[in-house]
Design an enzyme around this catalytic site. Sequence first.
Site, short mmCIF file in Angstrom:
data_model
loop_
_atom_site.label_atom_id
_atom_site.label_comp_id
_atom_site.label_asym_id
_atom_site.label_seq_id
_atom_site.Cartn_x
_atom_site.Cartn_y
_atom_site.Cartn_z
N ARG A 210 -16.57 -36.48 -35.70
CA ARG A 210 -17.15 -38.06 -35.23
C ARG A 210 -15.79 -39.70 -34.63
O ARG A 210 -15.05 -39.14 -36.33
CB ARG A 210 -18.45 -38.89 -35.31
N LYS A 234 -22.94 -38.33 -41.68
CA LYS A 234 -23.58 -39.47 -41.24
C LYS A 234 -25.02 -38.76 -42.93
O LYS A 234 -25.41 -38.04 -42.66
CB LYS A 234 -24.94 -39.29 -39.88
N HIS A 306 -16.20 -40.11 -28.44
CA HIS A 306 -17.28 -38.37 -28.40
C HIS A 306 -17.38 -37.51 -27.21
O HIS A 306 -18.16 -36.60 -27.78
CB HIS A 306 -19.04 -39.45 -28.04
N ARG A 309 -15.11 -34.49 -29.06
CA ARG A 309 -16.60 -34.10 -29.75
C ARG A 309 -17.32 -33.17 -28.99
O ARG A 309 -17.90 -31.61 -29.20
CB ARG A 309 -17.75 -34.80 -30.53
N HIS A 332 -24.48 -31.15 -37.80
CA HIS A 332 -25.76 -31.01 -37.57
C HIS A 332 -27.14 -30.06 -38.42
O HIS A 332 -26.12 -28.72 -38.79
CB HIS A 332 -26.79 -30.74 -36.34
N TYR A 341 -24.85 -27.55 -24.85
CA TYR A 341 -23.88 -27.39 -24.72
C TYR A 341 -23.87 -25.37 -24.06
O TYR A 341 -23.11 -25.54 -23.10
CB TYR A 341 -23.47 -26.51 -25.09
#
Length: 356
Positions: A210, A234, A306, A309, A332, A341
């Site tokens: 990120r 995060k 982003h 990414r 994630h 994706y």
Amino acid sequence: MRRELLLEKIETYKAIMPWYVLDYYQSKLAVPYSFTTLYEYLKEYKRFFDWLMDADLTKVPKIADIDLSTLEHLTKKDLEAFVLYLRERPSLNTYSTKEGLSQTTINRTLSALSSLYKYLTEEVENDQGEPYFYRNVMKKVSTKKKKETLASRAENIKQKLFLGDETLAFLDYVDKEYEQKLSNRAKSSFRKNKERDLAIIALLLASGVRLSEAVNLDLKDVNLNMMIIEVIRKGGKRDSVNVAGFAKGYLESYLAVRQRRYKAEKQDLAFFLTEYRGVPNRMDASSIEKMVGKYSEDFKIRVTPHKLRHTLATRLYDATKSQVLVSHQLGHSSTQVTDLYTHIVNDEQKNALDNL
């Protein structure tokens, strides 16, 4: 926004906040939440507290005097009235004639309030080891999410990805062709930051981190021998991220000039630096966004970090067909967010078959 300016703005907001928001800020800083996230949350709290006073839901003269009891006893109807206010109020500081804030902005406001209420009703402890109060009205407030199928989202995003040979072609364009269009004055500025800019773009394309994770990288976090970087994900979790080998040369070239070019001393820990009036500073998120947008627009289409990414994630899924691997690379905890994706890659495969 430069880090120093960001911290100044944060202090300005903190100076007008109630004591329990300052407690919340300190608690989330320890997680750690990024300064950018906390700044955005403080802005949302000011927006909410201003409305409370304008709507006569509190009789105090200033935000700092709004007590916990006011938040505890707000009703679902009160919060729904606030949402309607956001939806109908004119946008400020803009030339747009559109009334009301976007649903995305409203959702961000409600997310910030939900975080504060969760802290006050579940996470914090008073002298008796109990939260400040128990009634969390935010749990009764619904948010409206934009409806869009994965296939539709994949189609919209696909046009802004640098897939296949375009990944290296983009880097090669910045390295060898972009400069040819510049004036002599612009060339001087470009050459000063060329190695750094290429290193940032290469890292984003080769790791999928990120923007905030790239901004917060320190020298100690980068291991070029192993091609691994350490980032804060995060939620404050530390993670080791593999970096594709094609980025190594760009990162090494930047490191070779970092100290001399940006006047870096031992105390300058940030990996990516900028220099202003002889003083090195950590490069901020907005500067990287503008830089990526500038180069990508000249190459093909203006994109954000982003989207780089997304590019890495799509290429990695295309090569491995493993959603688990892609999820781990992106940080994630579930594979659900990587479904996008599979749609992009399947569409690419269909196009390839049509061309046979």
